[in-house]
Scaffold this motif. Structure first.
Motif, mmCIF file in Angstrom:
data_model
loop_
_atom_site.group_PDB
_atom_site.id
_atom_site.type_symbol
_atom_site.label_atom_id
_atom_site.label_comp_id
_atom_site.label_asym_id
_atom_site.label_seq_id
_atom_site.Cartn_x
_atom_site.Cartn_y
_atom_site.Cartn_z
ATOM 1 N N ARG A 200 1.078 -1.471 -0.271
ATOM 2 C CA ARG A 200 0.204 -0.243 -0.283
ATOM 3 C C ARG A 200 1.167 0.964 -0.164
ATOM 4 N NH1 ARG A 200 -3.391 -2.958 3.845
ATOM 5 N NH2 ARG A 200 -2.144 -1.734 5.365
ATOM 6 N N PHE A 201 1.851 1.415 0.684
ATOM 7 C CA PHE A 201 3.393 2.508 1.046
ATOM 8 C C PHE A 201 3.510 2.643 -0.289
ATOM 9 C CE2 PHE A 201 6.746 3.717 1.161
ATOM 10 C CZ PHE A 201 6.986 5.233 2.403
ATOM 11 N N TRP A 202 3.707 1.436 -1.174
ATOM 12 C CA TRP A 202 4.431 1.839 -2.182
ATOM 13 C C TRP A 202 3.752 1.951 -3.653
ATOM 14 C CZ3 TRP A 202 8.511 2.315 -4.605
ATOM 15 C CH2 TRP A 202 8.839 1.938 -5.701
ATOM 16 N N GLN A 203 2.108 1.494 -3.712
ATOM 17 C CA GLN A 203 1.284 2.473 -4.508
ATOM 18 C C GLN A 203 1.551 3.852 -3.849
ATOM 19 O OE1 GLN A 203 -0.140 0.380 -6.925
ATOM 20 N NE2 GLN A 203 -0.053 2.504 -7.257
ATOM 21 N N LYS A 204 1.437 4.300 -3.000
ATOM 22 C CA LYS A 204 1.543 5.755 -2.714
ATOM 23 C C LYS A 204 2.297 6.410 -3.018
ATOM 24 C CE LYS A 204 -2.203 5.621 1.386
ATOM 25 N NZ LYS A 204 -2.497 6.118 2.493
ATOM 26 N N VAL A 205 3.347 5.558 -2.972
ATOM 27 C CA VAL A 205 5.110 6.454 -4.466
ATOM 28 C C VAL A 205 4.556 6.110 -5.950
ATOM 29 C CG1 VAL A 205 6.428 5.552 -4.520
ATOM 30 C CG2 VAL A 205 6.578 5.320 -2.133
ATOM 31 N N LEU A 206 3.772 5.621 -5.592
ATOM 32 C CA LEU A 206 3.883 5.446 -7.764
ATOM 33 C C LEU A 206 2.028 6.556 -7.806
ATOM 34 C CD1 LEU A 206 3.297 1.088 -8.297
ATOM 35 C CD2 LEU A 206 4.864 2.996 -8.217
ATOM 36 N N ASP A 207 1.734 6.646 -6.467
ATOM 37 C CA ASP A 207 0.609 7.367 -7.191
ATOM 38 C C ASP A 207 0.867 9.030 -6.759
ATOM 39 O OD1 ASP A 207 -0.921 5.145 -8.152
ATOM 40 O OD2 ASP A 207 -1.769 4.728 -6.415
ATOM 41 N N ARG A 208 2.162 9.432 -6.619
ATOM 42 C CA ARG A 208 2.598 10.491 -5.644
ATOM 43 C C ARG A 208 1.591 11.101 -4.819
ATOM 44 N NH1 ARG A 208 6.353 8.601 -8.469
ATOM 45 N NH2 ARG A 208 7.895 9.793 -9.269
ATOM 46 N N ILE A 209 1.312 10.126 -3.868
ATOM 47 C CA ILE A 209 0.381 10.530 -2.642
ATOM 48 C C ILE A 209 1.008 10.325 -1.380
ATOM 49 C CG2 ILE A 209 -1.518 10.003 -1.033
ATOM 50 C CD1 ILE A 209 -3.016 8.903 -4.025
ATOM 51 N N PRO A 210 2.333 11.369 -1.008
ATOM 52 C CA PRO A 210 2.497 11.146 -0.297
ATOM 53 C C PRO A 210 1.499 10.551 1.289
ATOM 54 C CG PRO A 210 2.036 13.576 0.300
ATOM 55 C CD PRO A 210 1.603 12.919 -1.818
ATOM 56 N N PRO A 211 2.392 10.397 2.493
ATOM 57 C CA PRO A 211 1.015 10.228 3.699
ATOM 58 C C PRO A 211 1.573 11.277 4.819
ATOM 59 C CG PRO A 211 4.486 8.999 3.850
ATOM 60 C CD PRO A 211 3.876 9.582 2.519
ATOM 61 N N PRO A 212 0.681 11.355 5.308
ATOM 62 C CA PRO A 212 1.043 12.832 6.455
ATOM 63 C C PRO A 212 2.000 12.620 7.310
ATOM 64 C CG PRO A 212 -0.629 10.911 7.052
ATOM 65 C CD PRO A 212 -0.241 10.461 5.820
ATOM 66 N N ALA A 213 2.159 13.966 7.630
ATOM 67 C CA ALA A 213 3.545 14.468 8.320
ATOM 68 C C ALA A 213 3.264 13.713 9.952
ATOM 69 C CB ALA A 213 3.934 15.377 8.652
ATOM 70 N N ASP A 214 3.982 12.968 10.614
ATOM 71 C CA ASP A 214 3.721 11.825 11.842
ATOM 72 C C ASP A 214 4.319 13.115 13.180
ATOM 73 O OD1 ASP A 214 5.588 11.367 11.318
ATOM 74 O OD2 ASP A 214 6.423 9.205 11.172
ATOM 75 N N GLY A 215 4.031 12.021 14.244
ATOM 76 C CA GLY A 215 4.869 13.030 15.563
ATOM 77 C C GLY A 215 5.990 12.804 15.628
ATOM 78 N N SER A 216 6.758 11.878 14.941
ATOM 79 C CA SER A 216 8.131 11.600 15.133
ATOM 80 C C SER A 216 9.518 12.126 15.534
ATOM 81 C CB SER A 216 8.397 10.284 14.478
ATOM 82 O OG SER A 216 8.660 10.822 12.715
ATOM 83 N N GLU A 217 10.276 12.046 16.128
ATOM 84 C CA GLU A 217 11.304 13.387 16.151
ATOM 85 C C GLU A 217 11.712 12.888 14.845
ATOM 86 O OE1 GLU A 217 14.257 16.252 17.593
ATOM 87 O OE2 GLU A 217 12.281 15.003 18.436
ATOM 88 N N ALA A 218 11.666 12.106 13.970
ATOM 89 C CA ALA A 218 12.282 12.347 12.532
ATOM 90 C C ALA A 218 11.915 12.745 12.110
ATOM 91 C CB ALA A 218 12.368 10.618 12.252
ATOM 92 N N THR A 219 10.512 13.317 11.818
ATOM 93 C CA THR A 219 9.654 14.028 11.044
ATOM 94 C C THR A 219 10.044 15.287 11.572
ATOM 95 O OG1 THR A 219 7.929 11.994 10.564
ATOM 96 C CG2 THR A 219 7.985 14.921 10.028
ATOM 97 N N ARG A 220 10.709 15.982 12.925
ATOM 98 C CA ARG A 220 10.312 17.098 13.278
ATOM 99 C C ARG A 220 12.230 17.389 12.944
ATOM 100 N NH1 ARG A 220 13.376 20.073 16.772
ATOM 101 N NH2 ARG A 220 15.017 18.103 17.680
ATOM 102 N N GLU A 221 13.267 16.473 12.282
ATOM 103 C CA GLU A 221 14.260 16.728 12.595
ATOM 104 C C GLU A 221 14.521 17.211 10.653
ATOM 105 O OE1 GLU A 221 17.197 17.427 13.370
ATOM 106 O OE2 GLU A 221 16.799 17.254 15.858
ATOM 107 N N LEU A 222 13.735 16.249 10.058
ATOM 108 C CA LEU A 222 13.015 16.607 8.447
ATOM 109 C C LEU A 222 12.982 17.341 7.869
ATOM 110 C CD1 LEU A 222 12.977 15.664 5.702
ATOM 111 C CD2 LEU A 222 10.818 13.905 6.229
ATOM 112 N N LEU A 223 11.204 18.060 8.727
ATOM 113 C CA LEU A 223 10.618 19.508 8.746
ATOM 114 C C LEU A 223 11.988 20.783 8.194
ATOM 115 C CD1 LEU A 223 7.125 18.525 9.248
ATOM 116 C CD2 LEU A 223 7.462 18.618 7.144
#
Length: 350
Positions: A200-223
């Motif tokens: 399902r994740f890979w299909q979203k990559v193919l369809d260019r549908i990004p996942p929502p931002a989550d509350g992880s520290e990794a996402t905070r650092e990325l943004l």
């Protein structure tokens, strides 16, 4: 035995030979999902978030700074890999050979595997399983004594899903002087579950549908480092999206302050109970301590004892960020993290 003298795996084919340049290898890796991608997809990685992985797969991640600690850890893991494989073979009596390169599932080419080693049973000529090699800190020893932790376990089970082998081995060197070896059995139910979720994740990559931002520290650092921001640029946002989030943030901040006040009250009462003592016991055991081993008040000390402070003051090398900002403003901005600031609401009079 040469790496290419036997079949890739029961259900896998070679899609990229070993020895590719890093950029070529990364390009192939972006064409599917590899073992190290599974934990981020499931939200179980503290270093990579689903949104970061998505941006990487679609080629939009850009030049995001990599953690020096992770880079160093990866370097030493690569350096230790041949030694760990050799000791694994000596201690188990099993044959170990390098694989032919990056593998893909024979039917689902987006399922990728880059196995560390193949394992060959005594007297056999073809691989019967695979070996995953890890180098970890001694602080993780207790976790590894219980079995393979979640991240490496998911990676190994993904490789089983790709290759079709019935089992795999994981050899982990802890603290540079303790080798632990675990056997991981194939679980068809788990394999099917992983393929469904990851698919399902890979299909979203193919369809260019990004996942929502989550509350992880990794996402905070990325943004904080993701976008190239033009100074003073303005985005006109949809009020239906932004205003509820701002209200939610304000509510959370209010609860945060209330909890902080409540915690301070309880801790002050505990400190009062301790008085002049460093250790407080209750029911025959140590309940808590309040020792004078916290942060040293350097400024207060210097103000109270300037002559003595001068004797213990030394110069240290430090980056002159003010000068860097003045002489190289664009480069300075590139390495600054973005900071979220929400203006305080003005009270309206009735």
């Amino acid at each position: 035995m040469k790496a290419n003298s036997y079949p890739a795996a029961p259900t896998a084919v070679v899609v990229a030979p070993s020895g590719l340049e890093r950029e070529q290898w990364l390009a192939v890796r972006r064409q599917g999902i590899g073992g190290s991608d599974i934990a981020p997809i499931l939200g179980m990685s503290k270093y990579t978030s689903p949104i970061e992985l998505y941006l990487d797969k679609v080629g939009e991640l850009g030049d995001v700074p990599r953690s020096p600690e992770l880079v160093e850890a990866a370097f030493w893991g690569h350096q230790h890999e041949p030694t760990i494989a050799k000791v694994f073979a000596e201690r188990t009596g099993l044959g170990v050979v390098e694989g032919p390169g990056m593998l893909a599932h024979i039917d689902r080419r987006w399922m990728l595997a880059n196995v560390d080693r193949y394992v060959i049973e005594p007297g056999e000529r073809t691989p019967s399983s695979l070996l995953e090699i890890k180098t970890r800190s001694a602080f993780q020893l207790d976790e590894w004594l219980l079995g393979v932790p979640d991240g490496p376990a998911l990676q190994t089970r993904w490789y089983l899903a790709v290759t079709g082998f019935t089992h795999a081995y994981v050899a982990a060197l802890l603290g540079g002087n303790r080798l632990l070896i675990h056997r991981v059995e194939r679980d068809e139910g788990l394999v099917g579950h992983l393929v469904e979720i990851v698919g399902r994740f890979w299909q979203k990559v193919l369809d260019r549908i990004p996942p929502p931002a989550d509350g992880s520290e990794a996402t905070r650092e990325l943004l904080a480092h993701l976008y190239d921001v033009a100074p003073g640029s303005v985005t006109v946002a949809d009020p239906a999206t932004v205003l509820p989030l701002l209200d939610q943030r304000a509510s959370i901040k209010a609860r945060e302050q209330q909890v902080a006040d409540e915690l301070r009250l309880v801790e002050n009462q505990l400190k009062t109970a301790a008085g002049e003592s460093e250790v407080v016991k209750a029911a025959g055991v140590t309940a808590f301590t309040w020792k004078q081993n916290g942060t040293f008040a350097a400024k207060k000390f210097a103000d109270a004892h300037p002559d003595l402070a001068a004797q213990y003051t030394h110069r240290v090398d430090a980056l002159d960020t003010k000068r860097l900002a003045a002489e190289h403003p664009n480069l300075f901005r590139k390495f600054r993290a973005r900071r979220l600031v929400v203006p305080a609401k003005k009270e309206t009079s009735c």
